[in-house]
Design a protein around this motif. Structure first.
Motif, short mmCIF file in Angstrom:
data_model
loop_
_atom_site.label_atom_id
_atom_site.label_comp_id
_atom_site.label_asym_id
_atom_site.label_seq_id
_atom_site.Cartn_x
_atom_site.Cartn_y
_atom_site.Cartn_z
N LEU A 5 14.56 44.82 8.51
CA LEU A 5 14.02 44.43 7.20
C LEU A 5 14.42 43.00 6.86
O LEU A 5 13.70 42.31 6.12
CB LEU A 5 14.51 45.39 6.11
N TYR A 6 15.55 42.54 7.43
CA TYR A 6 15.99 41.16 7.22
C TYR A 6 15.05 40.16 7.89
O TYR A 6 15.11 38.96 7.61
CB TYR A 6 17.41 40.96 7.75
N LEU A 7 14.21 40.65 8.78
CA LEU A 7 13.21 39.80 9.45
C LEU A 7 11.82 40.03 8.87
O LEU A 7 11.06 39.07 8.68
CB LEU A 7 13.20 40.11 10.95
N ILE A 8 11.51 41.29 8.58
CA ILE A 8 10.18 41.64 8.08
C ILE A 8 9.90 41.03 6.72
O ILE A 8 8.85 40.40 6.50
CB ILE A 8 10.02 43.17 8.02
N ILE A 9 10.83 41.19 5.79
CA ILE A 9 10.59 40.74 4.41
C ILE A 9 10.55 39.22 4.29
O ILE A 9 9.60 38.67 3.69
CB ILE A 9 11.65 41.35 3.46
N PRO A 10 11.54 38.48 4.82
CA PRO A 10 11.44 37.00 4.72
C PRO A 10 10.19 36.43 5.39
O PRO A 10 9.59 35.49 4.87
CB PRO A 10 12.72 36.53 5.45
N PHE A 32 3.26 33.93 2.47
CA PHE A 32 2.56 33.70 1.21
C PHE A 32 2.83 32.30 0.68
O PHE A 32 2.05 31.75 -0.10
CB PHE A 32 2.98 34.73 0.15
N ILE A 33 3.96 31.73 1.11
CA ILE A 33 4.34 30.40 0.62
C ILE A 33 3.74 29.29 1.46
O ILE A 33 3.18 28.32 0.93
CB ILE A 33 5.89 30.27 0.60
N ILE A 34 3.87 29.43 2.78
CA ILE A 34 3.35 28.41 3.69
C ILE A 34 2.24 29.02 4.53
O ILE A 34 2.48 29.73 5.51
CB ILE A 34 4.47 27.86 4.61
N VAL A 35 1.01 28.74 4.15
CA VAL A 35 -0.17 29.29 4.82
C VAL A 35 -1.31 28.28 4.66
O VAL A 35 -1.35 27.53 3.68
CB VAL A 35 -0.55 30.66 4.22
N HIS A 36 -2.21 28.24 5.62
CA HIS A 36 -3.30 27.26 5.58
C HIS A 36 -4.32 27.59 4.49
O HIS A 36 -4.72 26.73 3.72
CB HIS A 36 -4.01 27.21 6.93
N VAL A 37 -4.76 28.86 4.46
CA VAL A 37 -5.77 29.28 3.50
C VAL A 37 -5.37 30.64 2.93
O VAL A 37 -4.91 31.52 3.67
CB VAL A 37 -7.16 29.42 4.18
N TYR A 38 -5.54 30.80 1.63
CA TYR A 38 -5.14 32.06 1.00
C TYR A 38 -6.25 33.11 1.09
O TYR A 38 -6.93 33.43 0.10
CB TYR A 38 -4.73 31.82 -0.45
#
Length: 212
Positions: free
Chosen positions: A96-101, A107-113
């Motif tokens: 979960l320490y990998l999945i959640i972050p 959602f923060i760093i993405v090309h297109v929403y």
């Protein structure tokens, strides 16, 4: 398609085949992290949903089907067919320490929403760290079987070759995607210690062992 991309795909395919052969031939999944395999299944599922919405090439679709099938096949072998051989005591990394972050970052760093783009980006971030439970397990047990070492080396080589693919595409196609490049570099760095041990021990016929 270029030689680096092709070699990367073949290295990735080799890694998966080595893992399946190891489990089937020994009738055991000892030394393999089920948690890493769960993460890889999530990676392939979220990345290859476009299999149902877009067509790139027969090669592209074939490889996606192979990776999805092999990934879920591995989970079946580990958690059902050969479940008694699964070492859950040493496979204790909290994924979960990998999945959640990774999800938050997508959602923060993405090309297109868009949904598909966010899922694809999430798969890139998660894949960068998906091997951590396996490396953590090796560090806890203190050693890895030779075929498991070959699997990890092939898997690490796949991403290293993809970095060369991106460099090649930058100079020949003016293509630059910082998300995949940075994630790929992070993923490759995680393998650095293992690469050194693989070259200095496994290739010389010695068993890969680590201080516990």
């Amino acid at each position: 398609m270029n030689i680096f991309r092709l070699c990367g795909d073949l290295s990735h395919l080799l890694a998966i085949l080595l893992l399946l052969v190891k489990i089937w031939k020994t009738r055991s999944c000892a030394g393999i992290s089920g948690k890493s395999q769960i993460l890889f299944a999530i990676v392939y599922t979220t990345r290859y949903l476009d299999l149902f919405t877009s067509f790139v090439s027969v090669y592209n679709s074939f490889m996606k089907v192979v990776f999805l099938t092999a990934s879920y096949g591995t989970l079946y072998l580990m958690f059902f067919k050969f479940k008694p051989t699964y070492d859950h005591n040493h496979d204790s990394f909290r994924i979960l320490y990998l999945i959640i972050p990774s999800l938050v970052l997508s959602f923060i760093i993405v090309h297109v929403y868009t949904v598909m783009e966010i899922l694809w980006t999430y798969s890139i971030y998660l894949e960068a760290v998906a091997i951590m439970p396996q490396l953590f397990m090796v560090s806890r047990t203190g050693e890895a079987e030779t075929i498991t070492s070959h699997y990890l080396f092939a898997l690490g080589s796949y991403r290293a070759l993809y970095i060369l693919n991106w460099i090649y595409r930058y100079y020949t196609e003016d293509f630059l995607d910082m998300i995949v490049i940075i994630a790929g570099i992070v993923q490759t760095i995680l393998y650095c210690d293992f690469f050194y041990l693989y070259i200095t021990k496994v290739l010389k016929g010695k068993r890969l062992s680590l201080p516990v």
